[in-house]
Motif scaffolding. Structure first.
Motif, PDB file in Angstrom:
ATOM      1  N   THR A 213       0.837  -1.203   0.000  1.00 28.89           N
ATOM      2  CA  THR A 213       0.000   0.000   0.000  1.00 28.89           C
ATOM      3  C   THR A 213       0.873   1.255   0.000  1.00 28.89           C
ATOM      4  OG1 THR A 213      -1.792  -1.136   1.156  1.00 28.89           O
ATOM      5  CG2 THR A 213      -1.787   1.264   1.253  1.00 28.89           C
ATOM      6  N   LEU A 214       1.947   1.232   0.789  1.00 26.68           N
ATOM      7  CA  LEU A 214       2.882   2.362   0.807  1.00 26.68           C
ATOM      8  C   LEU A 214       3.542   2.549  -0.560  1.00 26.68           C
ATOM      9  CD1 LEU A 214       4.692   1.877   4.252  1.00 26.68           C
ATOM     10  CD2 LEU A 214       3.010   3.635   3.650  1.00 26.68           C
ATOM     11  N   ARG A 216       2.260   1.822  -3.465  1.00 25.17           N
ATOM     12  CA  ARG A 216       1.279   2.429  -4.369  1.00 25.17           C
ATOM     13  C   ARG A 216       1.153   3.919  -4.101  1.00 25.17           C
ATOM     14  NH1 ARG A 216      -1.247  -2.706  -3.505  1.00 25.17           N
ATOM     15  NH2 ARG A 216      -2.467  -1.939  -1.740  1.00 25.17           N
ATOM     16  N   LYS A 217       1.167   4.344  -2.832  1.00 26.52           N
ATOM     17  CA  LYS A 217       1.126   5.770  -2.488  1.00 26.52           C
ATOM     18  C   LYS A 217       2.380   6.479  -3.005  1.00 26.52           C
ATOM     19  CE  LYS A 217      -1.705   5.347   1.700  1.00 26.52           C
ATOM     20  NZ  LYS A 217      -1.737   5.518   3.175  1.00 26.52           N
ATOM     21  N   TRP A 218       3.520   5.815  -2.882  1.00 25.63           N
ATOM     22  CA  TRP A 218       4.796   6.354  -3.359  1.00 25.63           C
ATOM     23  C   TRP A 218       4.734   6.593  -4.867  1.00 25.63           C
ATOM     24  CZ3 TRP A 218       9.900   3.021  -2.749  1.00 25.63           C
ATOM     25  CH2 TRP A 218      10.982   3.722  -3.287  1.00 25.63           C
ATOM     26  N   GLU A 219       4.229   5.618  -5.606  1.00 23.24           N
ATOM     27  CA  GLU A 219       4.146   5.738  -7.062  1.00 23.24           C
ATOM     28  C   GLU A 219       3.188   6.864  -7.468  1.00 23.24           C
ATOM     29  OE1 GLU A 219       5.036   1.068  -8.220  1.00 23.24           O
ATOM     30  OE2 GLU A 219       2.977   1.755  -7.942  1.00 23.24           O
ATOM     31  N   LYS A 220       2.054   6.979  -6.762  1.00 22.28           N
ATOM     32  CA  LYS A 220       1.109   8.055  -7.066  1.00 22.28           C
ATOM     33  C   LYS A 220       1.726   9.417  -6.785  1.00 22.28           C
ATOM     34  CE  LYS A 220      -3.171   5.448  -6.330  1.00 22.28           C
ATOM     35  NZ  LYS A 220      -4.402   5.304  -5.488  1.00 22.28           N
ATOM     36  N   ALA A 221       2.499   9.506  -5.691  1.00 26.40           N
ATOM     37  CA  ALA A 221       3.157  10.770  -5.349  1.00 26.40           C
ATOM     38  C   ALA A 221       4.173  11.150  -6.420  1.00 26.40           C
ATOM     39  CB  ALA A 221       3.841  10.652  -3.993  1.00 26.40           C
ATOM     40  N   LYS A 224       2.350  12.602  -9.388  1.00 31.16           N
ATOM     41  CA  LYS A 224       1.902  13.965  -9.116  1.00 31.16           C
ATOM     42  C   LYS A 224       3.048  14.958  -9.273  1.00 31.16           C
ATOM     43  CE  LYS A 224      -0.544  16.827  -5.726  1.00 31.16           C
ATOM     44  NZ  LYS A 224       0.394  17.976  -5.925  1.00 31.16           N
TER      45      LYS A 224
END
Length: 231
Positions: A213-214, A216-221, A224
Motif C-alpha cells: 500500500t505504501l 502504491r502511495k509512493w508511485e502516485k506521489a 503527481k
C-alpha cells in the motif's frame, strides 16, 4: 529464476526474495520460501541447487549462535558452507542419460544482519569465496540478480542508506514488483525481512500488503510530482 536481495538502511538491513524455484531438468517451476532465519539477529537466502541449500539450512539452524558470535562472520559462514559444497561436488554425477542440462550442485548463499550498530551483508559463492557488500549498500544473488542490481540503481537517488528500514522495505518490494513484471519466472508471493538493533523480523503476509500500500502511495506521489514539474 531466483532473486534474493539485501539493502542497507540507516537503522538496519532489509532482505527480500521472490518465491519461484525453477527446475530446468524437469522444465517446471514451483513456489518455495527463500528467506530463512539465522538465529534471532540475522537472516539468509540462497540460490542454486536445492540439495545444497537444504543442507545449509540444517547447519545454519544448528550453528547460528556460533556463526553470529564469531569474530569474523564471513569466515564462520564459509566454514559451514564449504564442506557442503565439497560433498556435493564430489558426489555429483554430471552425465545422466536423459537428464542433459539438468543443473549443477553449485549454490550461492547470502546472509545479512546488524551487529554493534553496523550492518553486514556477506555472500558465499559456489567456489567458497567470501564477498562483503555492506559498504556497497546493496547486493543480490540468483539468476535475477543483474535485473535487481539495475532496479536498485534506478532507486539509488532515494539514498536508501540514509533512510529507515520502513522505507527500505518499500524499496525492496518495489524492486521485486519490477522483476515480477519483466520476468515470467520471478513471482509472488514475495518475502521481506527487516533487521535492526532489536533483531530480525520476517514480515507476515498482512505486513507485506501494508508495505505494498505504501508503494502504491509512493508511485502516485511520483506521478503527481512529475505532473507538477512538466505540465
Amino acid at each position: 529464476m531466483t532473486v534474493v536481495l539485501a539493502t542497507v538502511c540507516e537503522d538496519g538491513v532489509v532482505l527480500g526474495s521472490d518465491s519461484q524455484i525453477t527446475d530446468k531438468g524437469r522444465g517446471m517451476t514451483y513456489p518455495a520460501e527463500k528467506l530463512h532465519p539465522l538465529g534471532k539477529d540475522a537472516a539468509w537466502g540462497g540460490s542454486g541447487a536445492r540439495s545444497v541449500l537444504t543442507d545449509v539450512a540444517r547447519l545454519f539452524t544448528e550453528n547460528n549462535a556460533a556463526i553470529l558470535e564469531a569474530p569474523d562472520i564471513g569466515r564462520a559462514l564459509q566454514a559451514q558452507v564449504l564442506p557442503i559444497l565439497r560433498h556435493h561436488y564430489e558426489t555429483f554425477i554430471p552425465d545422466v542419460p536423459g537428464e542433459e542440462g539438468g543443473g549443477t550442485p553449485s549454490a550461492y548463499v547470502m546472509a545479512a544482519g546488524w551487529r554493534d550498530g553496523e550492518p553486514w551483508i556477506i555472500e558465499i559463492t559456489p567456489s567458497g569465496m567470501i564477498g562483503h557488500y555492506a559498504d556497497i549498500g546493496f547486493h543480490a544473488i540468483g539468476s535475477g540478480a543483474p535485473m535487481a542490481q539495475q532496479a536498485g540503481a534506478l532507486l539509488s537517488h532515494f539514498h536508501l542508506t540514509e533512510r529507515s528500514t520502513r522505507f527500505g522495505c518499500a524499496a525492496v518490494l518495489r524492486v521485486l514488483q519490477a522483476l515480477d513484471l519483466t520476468s515470467a519466472s520471478v513471482g509472488k508471493p514475495f518475502s521481506l525481512c527487516r533487521i535492526d538493533a532489536d533483531g530480525a523480523h520476517h514480515l507476515s503476509d498482512k505486513e507485506i500488503e501494508e508495505v505494498a500500500t505504501l508503494v502504491r502511495k509512493w508511485e502516485k506521489a511520483e506521478q503527481k510530482v512529475i505532473g507538477d514539474v512538466f505540465d
